[in-house]
Design a protein around this motif. Structure first.
Motif, PDB file in Angstrom:
ATOM      1  N   MET A 146       0.840  -1.197   0.000  1.00  0.00           N
ATOM      2  CA  MET A 146       0.000   0.000   0.000  1.00  0.00           C
ATOM      3  C   MET A 146       0.873   1.243   0.000  1.00  0.00           C
ATOM      4  O   MET A 146       1.866   1.311   0.709  1.00  0.00           O
ATOM      5  CB  MET A 146      -0.890  -0.035   1.243  1.00  0.00           C
ATOM      6  CG  MET A 146      -1.961   1.033   1.262  1.00  0.00           C
ATOM      7  SD  MET A 146      -3.031   0.778   2.685  1.00  0.00           S
ATOM      8  CE  MET A 146      -4.275   1.973   2.346  1.00  0.00           C
ATOM      9  N   ILE A 158      -1.707   5.181   3.257  1.00  0.00           N
ATOM     10  CA  ILE A 158      -1.641   4.726   4.643  1.00  0.00           C
ATOM     11  C   ILE A 158      -1.853   5.899   5.587  1.00  0.00           C
ATOM     12  O   ILE A 158      -2.664   5.843   6.514  1.00  0.00           O
ATOM     13  CB  ILE A 158      -0.280   4.065   4.920  1.00  0.00           C
ATOM     14  CG1 ILE A 158      -0.145   2.775   4.105  1.00  0.00           C
ATOM     15  CG2 ILE A 158      -0.118   3.761   6.409  1.00  0.00           C
ATOM     16  CD1 ILE A 158       1.225   2.139   4.177  1.00  0.00           C
ATOM     17  N   ALA A 162      -5.464   7.150   5.355  1.00  0.00           N
ATOM     18  CA  ALA A 162      -6.411   6.226   5.983  1.00  0.00           C
ATOM     19  C   ALA A 162      -6.351   6.338   7.490  1.00  0.00           C
ATOM     20  O   ALA A 162      -7.382   6.351   8.166  1.00  0.00           O
ATOM     21  CB  ALA A 162      -6.103   4.794   5.541  1.00  0.00           C
ATOM     22  N   PHE A 198      -7.585  -7.867   6.905  1.00  0.00           N
ATOM     23  CA  PHE A 198      -7.582  -6.500   6.384  1.00  0.00           C
ATOM     24  C   PHE A 198      -6.280  -5.798   6.771  1.00  0.00           C
ATOM     25  O   PHE A 198      -5.620  -5.172   5.940  1.00  0.00           O
ATOM     26  CB  PHE A 198      -8.790  -5.733   6.923  1.00  0.00           C
ATOM     27  CG  PHE A 198      -9.004  -4.401   6.286  1.00  0.00           C
ATOM     28  CD1 PHE A 198      -9.902  -4.246   5.244  1.00  0.00           C
ATOM     29  CD2 PHE A 198      -8.309  -3.280   6.726  1.00  0.00           C
ATOM     30  CE1 PHE A 198     -10.097  -3.009   4.642  1.00  0.00           C
ATOM     31  CE2 PHE A 198      -8.499  -2.047   6.135  1.00  0.00           C
ATOM     32  CZ  PHE A 198      -9.394  -1.908   5.098  1.00  0.00           C
ATOM     33  N   SER A 229      -3.302  -7.043   4.835  1.00  0.00           N
ATOM     34  CA  SER A 229      -3.290  -6.630   3.437  1.00  0.00           C
ATOM     35  C   SER A 229      -3.091  -5.132   3.272  1.00  0.00           C
ATOM     36  O   SER A 229      -2.273  -4.685   2.461  1.00  0.00           O
ATOM     37  CB  SER A 229      -4.602  -7.046   2.750  1.00  0.00           C
ATOM     38  OG  SER A 229      -4.666  -6.546   1.440  1.00  0.00           O
ATOM     39  N   ARG A 230      -3.845  -4.334   4.049  1.00  0.00           N
ATOM     40  CA  ARG A 230      -3.855  -2.883   3.841  1.00  0.00           C
ATOM     41  C   ARG A 230      -2.929  -2.118   4.785  1.00  0.00           C
ATOM     42  O   ARG A 230      -2.717  -0.926   4.607  1.00  0.00           O
ATOM     43  CB  ARG A 230      -5.286  -2.356   4.000  1.00  0.00           C
ATOM     44  CG  ARG A 230      -6.289  -2.919   2.992  1.00  0.00           C
ATOM     45  CD  ARG A 230      -6.000  -2.451   1.582  1.00  0.00           C
ATOM     46  NE  ARG A 230      -6.943  -2.963   0.609  1.00  0.00           N
ATOM     47  CZ  ARG A 230      -8.039  -2.323   0.198  1.00  0.00           C
ATOM     48  NH1 ARG A 230      -8.332  -1.136   0.695  1.00  0.00           N
ATOM     49  NH2 ARG A 230      -8.827  -2.878  -0.709  1.00  0.00           N
ATOM     50  N   LYS A 231      -2.422  -2.787   5.819  1.00  0.00           N
ATOM     51  CA  LYS A 231      -1.502  -2.174   6.789  1.00  0.00           C
ATOM     52  C   LYS A 231      -2.148  -1.083   7.630  1.00  0.00           C
ATOM     53  O   LYS A 231      -1.460  -0.262   8.239  1.00  0.00           O
ATOM     54  CB  LYS A 231      -0.249  -1.608   6.091  1.00  0.00           C
ATOM     55  CG  LYS A 231       0.421  -2.557   5.109  1.00  0.00           C
ATOM     56  CD  LYS A 231       0.764  -3.894   5.736  1.00  0.00           C
ATOM     57  CE  LYS A 231       1.428  -4.818   4.711  1.00  0.00           C
ATOM     58  NZ  LYS A 231       1.589  -6.201   5.221  1.00  0.00           N
ATOM     59  N   ARG A 275     -12.664  -6.464   0.091  1.00  0.00           N
ATOM     60  CA  ARG A 275     -11.283  -6.037   0.310  1.00  0.00           C
ATOM     61  C   ARG A 275     -10.329  -6.716  -0.665  1.00  0.00           C
ATOM     62  O   ARG A 275      -9.459  -6.077  -1.267  1.00  0.00           O
ATOM     63  CB  ARG A 275     -10.887  -6.320   1.755  1.00  0.00           C
ATOM     64  CG  ARG A 275      -9.542  -5.745   2.191  1.00  0.00           C
ATOM     65  CD  ARG A 275      -8.397  -6.701   1.959  1.00  0.00           C
ATOM     66  NE  ARG A 275      -8.690  -8.000   2.509  1.00  0.00           N
ATOM     67  CZ  ARG A 275      -8.108  -9.127   2.103  1.00  0.00           C
ATOM     68  NH1 ARG A 275      -7.233  -9.111   1.108  1.00  0.00           N
ATOM     69  NH2 ARG A 275      -8.415 -10.285   2.651  1.00  0.00           N
ATOM     70  N   ASP A 332      -7.993  -5.041  -3.459  1.00  0.00           N
ATOM     71  CA  ASP A 332      -6.537  -5.160  -3.441  1.00  0.00           C
ATOM     72  C   ASP A 332      -5.985  -5.174  -4.863  1.00  0.00           C
ATOM     73  O   ASP A 332      -4.918  -4.620  -5.133  1.00  0.00           O
ATOM     74  CB  ASP A 332      -6.111  -6.443  -2.717  1.00  0.00           C
ATOM     75  CG  ASP A 332      -6.312  -6.370  -1.214  1.00  0.00           C
ATOM     76  OD1 ASP A 332      -6.556  -5.261  -0.701  1.00  0.00           O
ATOM     77  OD2 ASP A 332      -6.234  -7.428  -0.558  1.00  0.00           O
ATOM     78  N   ARG A 385      -7.748  -1.622  -7.002  1.00  0.00           N
ATOM     79  CA  ARG A 385      -7.257  -0.319  -6.525  1.00  0.00           C
ATOM     80  C   ARG A 385      -5.770  -0.129  -6.807  1.00  0.00           C
ATOM     81  O   ARG A 385      -5.322   0.962  -7.129  1.00  0.00           O
ATOM     82  CB  ARG A 385      -7.540  -0.200  -5.015  1.00  0.00           C
ATOM     83  CG  ARG A 385      -6.914   1.021  -4.332  1.00  0.00           C
ATOM     84  CD  ARG A 385      -7.565   2.314  -4.792  1.00  0.00           C
ATOM     85  NE  ARG A 385      -6.957   3.447  -4.107  1.00  0.00           N
ATOM     86  CZ  ARG A 385      -5.813   4.021  -4.474  1.00  0.00           C
ATOM     87  NH1 ARG A 385      -5.149   3.568  -5.508  1.00  0.00           N
ATOM     88  NH2 ARG A 385      -5.329   5.048  -3.797  1.00  0.00           N
ATOM     89  N   TYR A 386      -4.985  -1.209  -6.704  1.00  0.00           N
ATOM     90  CA  TYR A 386      -3.541  -1.052  -6.730  1.00  0.00           C
ATOM     91  C   TYR A 386      -2.829  -1.715  -7.906  1.00  0.00           C
ATOM     92  O   TYR A 386      -1.676  -1.400  -8.186  1.00  0.00           O
ATOM     93  CB  TYR A 386      -2.929  -1.578  -5.422  1.00  0.00           C
ATOM     94  CG  TYR A 386      -3.512  -0.928  -4.199  1.00  0.00           C
ATOM     95  CD1 TYR A 386      -3.221   0.406  -3.908  1.00  0.00           C
ATOM     96  CD2 TYR A 386      -4.366  -1.616  -3.348  1.00  0.00           C
ATOM     97  CE1 TYR A 386      -3.773   1.026  -2.799  1.00  0.00           C
ATOM     98  CE2 TYR A 386      -4.922  -1.002  -2.232  1.00  0.00           C
ATOM     99  CZ  TYR A 386      -4.621   0.318  -1.960  1.00  0.00           C
ATOM    100  OH  TYR A 386      -5.166   0.931  -0.873  1.00  0.00           O
TER     101      TYR A 386
END
Length: 205
Positions: free
Chosen positions: A1, A6, A9, A43, A46-48, A69, A73, A76-77
């Motif tokens: 991410m 980060i 968020a 979550f 994966s997303r930190k 989610r 993943d 989105r990225y």
């Protein structure tokens, strides 16, 4: 991410974690079921970051949250469109669904990625932006037709396929669909936005 996402968020967590709407209120982590705890741990891995934003109301159905989610993943990225064009499609989706939180989060990300402010602001005003690149124009036409007409014309499909390939067409459709899902969930939940958020204008149908 990416670091910007980060930091953003984490900032959003402070604004929203304790203020989710009454319809689908945010579940405190100490009240998670085993299934919800597992989804939250996945979550974080994966997303930190902890569960935030549209994933908070989705936690009432942790399997749906986890599937959403995982889809995000990739879309989105890692989609075939790349980050700039992906953000453009996200802004269009947020505008079509008048989803203030989605816009609040993704507007600064889109600008940082390279979308011109005047293009983003035109979308916010429901105007066709001027000065788009050819790629941006293809994504704009494709996404706008898909949302407004529920289908895409032959000419628009052919332009998108020629530029991005079949995988790109599928990914572009997926980005619009994924962020529509998140917008729907937040609109149903009446998910709040921070006090400093700019709310999108509501237009008559």
């Amino acid at each position: 991410m990416k670091p910007l996402v980060i930091v953003f968020a984490l900032a959003c967590l402070g604004h929203t974690a304790l203020h989710a709407a009454e319809r689908l209120p945010t579940i405190p982590p100490e009240r998670y079921t085993d299934e919800q705890r597992k989804a939250a741990d996945e979550f974080m891995a994966s997303r930190k970051v902890p569960v935030f934003g549209p994933f908070e109301p989705l936690m009432h159905s942790p399997q749906v949250m986890s599937q959403a989610r995982a889809t995000g993943d990739y879309l989105r990225y890692n989609s075939a469109l790349g980050n700039v064009l992906s953000e453009l499609a996200i802004l269009i989706t947020a505008r079509e669904w008048a989803q203030d939180y989605e816009w609040y989060v993704h507007y600064p990300i889109a600008i940082k990625a390279g979308i011109k402010p005047e293009i983003a602001n035109a979308i916010a005003d429901a105007r066709r932006p001027l000065g788009m690149s050819e790629d941006e124009e293809i994504v704009y036409e494709f996404s706008t037709e898909l949302h407004k007409n529920k289908r895409v014309s032959a000419r628009t499909f052919e332009r998108a396929e020629k530029r991005f390939g079949k995988k790109g067409v599928v990914d572009l459709t997926g980005i619009n669909a994924y962020y529509t899902l998140l917008a729907m969930q937040m609109n149903v939940a009446q998910y709040p936005v921070p006090r400093d958020a700019k709310k999108l204008a509501r237009f008559p149908e």
